[in-house]
Design an enzyme around this catalytic site. Structure first.
Site, PDB file in Angstrom:
ATOM      1  N   HIS A 169       0.838  -1.200   0.000  1.00 53.56           N
ATOM      2  CA  HIS A 169       0.000   0.000   0.000  1.00 53.56           C
ATOM      3  C   HIS A 169       0.878   1.257   0.000  1.00 53.56           C
ATOM      4  CE1 HIS A 169       1.216  -0.743   4.148  1.00 53.56           C
ATOM      5  NE2 HIS A 169       1.040   0.555   4.364  1.00 53.56           N
TER       6      HIS A 169
ATOM      7  N   ARG B 297       4.582  -8.438  17.491  1.00 53.24           N
ATOM      8  CA  ARG B 297       5.419  -7.311  17.068  1.00 53.24           C
ATOM      9  C   ARG B 297       4.604  -6.022  17.208  1.00 53.24           C
ATOM     10  NH1 ARG B 297       6.486  -5.312  11.063  1.00 53.24           N
ATOM     11  NH2 ARG B 297       8.119  -3.783  11.483  1.00 53.24           N
TER      12      ARG B 297
ATOM     13  N   HIS C 177       4.818  -0.125  -0.089  1.00 52.51           N
ATOM     14  CA  HIS C 177       5.447  -1.057   0.861  1.00 52.51           C
ATOM     15  C   HIS C 177       4.443  -2.011   1.491  1.00 52.51           C
ATOM     16  CE1 HIS C 177       4.127   2.487   3.098  1.00 52.51           C
ATOM     17  NE2 HIS C 177       4.066   1.730   4.190  1.00 52.51           N
TER      18      HIS C 177
ATOM     19  N   ASP D 287       1.001   5.146   1.788  1.00 56.31           N
ATOM     20  CA  ASP D 287       0.439   5.805   2.969  1.00 56.31           C
ATOM     21  C   ASP D 287      -0.153   7.139   2.547  1.00 56.31           C
ATOM     22  OD1 ASP D 287       1.349   3.749   4.569  1.00 56.31           O
ATOM     23  OD2 ASP D 287       3.224   4.799   5.078  1.00 56.31           O
TER      24      ASP D 287
END
Ligand code: NAG
Ligand code: NAG
Ligand code: NAG
Length: 723
Positions: free
Chosen positions: A652, A714, A704, A654
């Site tokens: 995607h 995480r 990314h 941002d």
């Protein structure tokens, strides 16, 4: 000039002659108590080489409390002591009070001025007719700016005449001494008999009550003096008569060359002691009283500073009063770590319901019982960052001494330069200079608080001193010290630390300090900003670039990462990574993550401050010519990746000009897999570093994806800056 033997001999004999003139002058004072005021007085007479006699030391004072009329005892003591000089026509005697008097010059100056006044006896003068106003009309008229009325705090004259004056008629110890001398002066016959004059222009004597506006502090090289702007004189005997002790004490900080503009503090090194080379077991026994009386941010660091003080713990008896349940957490971890090392521990927990006043009074009692040599009070908002500060205070050897500390970059400090007539805070002319350390030295002030060292010998006088009707305990202590005539000194000779801002401290969170970036920026930074953060701002520094135009910086501490994650888990409202998202303006997220927004946990404003203060400068550093100031960011959130929840994020862009992404835990340890892949460059960052931030453009070039987390959890922190 060549000096032959004859000149030399004349010169030498002249010297002997001066000496003999000096011997014909004596300064006398009455003091039944050897207190701070007397010591200050004697310091000044010694400095100017004045032959000084103190009468009445150690005797019981019978002259009343000196708040109103009284003081006849002084006259009777003078009568007794000056008898030995009653026939001396060649001796000049100067009487002055001492607790509230400082001299600013020596005998030569005094005698010259006395002779000019052309009288046998000269009394000091003031603007108030006291104790009997009715007598005002009986006084001779004076010229503009001259003082008309007699003050008994200072007079000078030939010994024979002075003796006759003080011995005239009867006076009871409790009668008023000023009335006694006034009666003599107003009797024209007596006035003429002894040739009595008043020092109306303050040639020698300066009574400051009602006359503070008449004088000005001045300096000449290493000398300080008071200049009377009304009469143009430089008076020598400076008297803080009446209710102006705090103002007088302030002036006296400078007088007798204690502090001068040219040379700074000249009295600071006087009477100091040294602890150098002292064996641990020989250190004076110290009791430290710690008081946490309200919710207080950064208490963990508070305890760290206490335990880091450079002083053998085996010689410290620790006393602690905590009234806040919330802080038992920090207290316990401090005790677990260091409790055993102290000589003794006395902890009062909130459940015991001991009031602050009781606890503070009890600390003094305890210190007396243990025969401690020093008592150090530290309140919860005091961060003594200078670990050597305690020894510096001890070595200064003053009976009550506070290190000057203030709120970071603020004028709020732990002392008052002045006190109002009702006993509350007032700002002195030199307050800002002292807080800002533009003037450095030891300052006698009317109020100290938060942190102060008291020498053991005065503790017995301070039993119950924290109690006074209608006053907070700190103000009660200072009022008692003032009433006892004990000096409270504050030193700004060194830097000692700072005060925490505790107002508006919000305690509803798990880690409340996370929320203090605006109120306590300095402490926030110390706890949460990476020690190497500023290295990236240096022009020559190399910024790591793990993928093209992906920049990498150390930014926050591991403590920050842990606390933020814990805060989020404590809150618990993870979004679940659904497309429908009522938190968003459009109600829909195309590429949803399992996250919590900063708005949800009340950290949005704090975070914008973080972006402005710490992130924007880095963006400017790597994206030349781009100034994001202040950065705008609507979406600031923590993302949680977990194999059984959301494990990855599809490719995607941002909605940002640039994105920051901070790793909040450790790959290969806290989780397996994970990382970020920039597809255009086929470049991944998988070995992320806890507390480090990636910064990359949001659109077009930096398409990314979030790589799958295969084990563990995480956490990352993401902001879309300038959408
Ligand atoms: C410490 O101060 C006291 C007065 O308060 C003084 O008598 C004493 O001499 C001082 N100690 C030293 C070593 O100067
Ligand atoms: C900061 O950088 C230095 C090297 O410049 C390094 O040795 C040190 O470990 C770094 N500190 C932290 C907390 O990472
Ligand atoms: C991307 O990089 C990986 C390893 O770094 C490599 O195995 C792979 O062939 C690369 N893919 C492309 C399309 O270049």
């Amino acid at each position: 000039m060549k000096m032959d033997l004859f000149t030399w001999m004349t010169f030498l004999s002249l010297c002997a002659w001066c000496q003999c003139i000096n011997e014909d002058f004596v300064v006398v004072t009455i003091a039944t108590e050897n207190n701070d005021g007397l010591r200050r007085y004697l310091r000044s007479t010694k400095k100017y080489g004045l032959n000084t006699e103190v009468y009445g030391l150690g005797e019981a004072w019978k002259g009343g409390d000196m708040q109103g009329q009284g003081g006849g005892h002084k006259v009777n003591l003078l009568r007794r002591e000056l008898k030995k000089y009653k026939d001396r026509d060649d001796l000049i005697v100067m009487f002055t009070d001492s607790y509230d008097v400082v001299l600013t010059s020596g005998s030569e100056d005094i005698l010259e001025k006395f002779r000019k006044l052309d009288a046998r006896v000269v009394f000091s003068a003031e603007g108030f007719c006291w104790p009997d106003k009715q007598l005002a009309d009986k006084y001779p008229e004076v010229k503009l700016h001259e003082k008309r009325f007699l003050n008994s705090g200072g007079f000078i004259g030939y010994a024979k005449d002075v003796y006759e004056v003080v011995s005239h008629g009867n006076i009871e110890n409790t009668d008023d001494d000023q009335r006694f001398y006034t009666t003599i002066y107003l009797n024209v016959k007596l006035r003429e008999k002894w040739s009595i004059k008043l020092d109306r222009r303050s040639e020698i004597f300066m009574n400051l009550h009602g006359a503070l506006g008449d004088v000005m502090l001045k300096y000449k090289g290493a000398h300080s003096f008071l200049y009377n702007v009304k009469t143009g004189t430089v008076p020598i005997v400076i008297h803080g008569n009446g209710p102006i002790k705090p103002e007088f004490n302030r002036l006296a900080n400078y007088l007798a060359d204690s502090w001068t503009l040219g040379s700074g503090c000249l009295s600071c090194e006087e009477d100091t002691i040294s602890l150098q080379g002292m064996k641990d077991e020989d250190h004076p026994l110290l009791m430290i009283g710690l008081f946490v009386e309200r919710p207080m941010p950064f208490l963990r660091e508070f305890f760290q500073h206490v335990s880091a003080l450079d002083y053998p713990k085996s010689r410290i008896s620790l006393y602690m009063h905590n009234s806040v349940e919330l802080h038992q957490r920090e207290l316990k971890s401090f005790l677990l770590k260091h409790g055993q090392e102290y000589e003794s521990l006395h902890i009062i927990n909130p459940s015991e319901q001991v009031s602050e006043v009781e606890a503070r009074n009890a600390a003094i009692e305890k210190c007396i019982k243990k025969s401690c040599q020093y008592y150090l009070n530290i309140d919860g908002d005091v961060h003594l960052e200078n670990s050597g500060g305690l020894k510096l205070l001890m070595q200064q050897n003053r009976s009550v001494l506070a290190p000057m500390i203030s709120r970071y970059t603020k004028a709020w400090s732990n002392f008052w330069g002045a006190v109002s007539s009702t006993g509350f805070y007032a700002r002195s002319e030199d307050y800002m200079d002292i807080v800002g350390r533009d003037k450095v030295g030891l300052w006698n002030v009317p109020y100290i608080g938060g942190v102060y060292l008291i020498q053991g010998h005065i503790l017995p006088a301070l039993k119950g001193a924290y109690t006074a009707p209608g006053l907070d305990p700190d103000m009660a202590l200072c009022l008692n010290l003032r009433n006892q005539g004990r000096f409270m000194l504050v030193t700004n000779r060194d830097w000692y630390g700072h005060l925490i801002y505790y107002d508006e401290f919000e305690t509803s969170h798990l880690h409340n300090e996370l929320y203090e970036i605006l109120r306590n920026p300095y402490d926030w930074e110390k706890r949460y900003i990476h020690t190497n953060y500023s290295q990236s701002l240096e022009k020559e520094s190399k910024i790591e670039e793990p993928c093209p135009d992906v920049f990498w910086f150390p930014i926050v501490t591991e403590v920050f990462c842990d606390e933020l994650v814990e805060e989020m888990e404590h809150y618990g409202g993870w979004s679940g990574g659904k497309n429908d998202d009522p938190r968003l303006a459009g109600g829909y997220e195309n590429v949803p993550t399992d996250d919590i927004h900063m708005t949800q946990v009340g950290l949005q404003d704090d975070w914008l401050e973080f972006l402005k203060k710490y992130v924007a400068p880095l963006a400017t550093r790597v994206f030349q010519g781009y100034f994001s100031n202040p950065p705008r960011a609507i979406l600031n959130f923590i993302v949680k990746y977990h194999p059984e929840r959301q494990r990855e994020l599809r490719p995607h862009h941002d909605s940002s000009t640039f994105t920051i992404n901070i790793a909040l835990n450790r790959p290969h340890v806290d989780y397996q897999g994970g990382g970020c892949r920039f597809i255009r460059y086929n470049c991944s960052v998988t070995d992320t570093r806890k507390g480090w931030m990636m910064m990359h453009p949001g659109r077009l070039t930096h398409y990314h994806e979030g790589l799958p987390t295969t084990q563990g959890t995480r956490y990352i922190f993401v902001s879309f800056v300038d959408p």
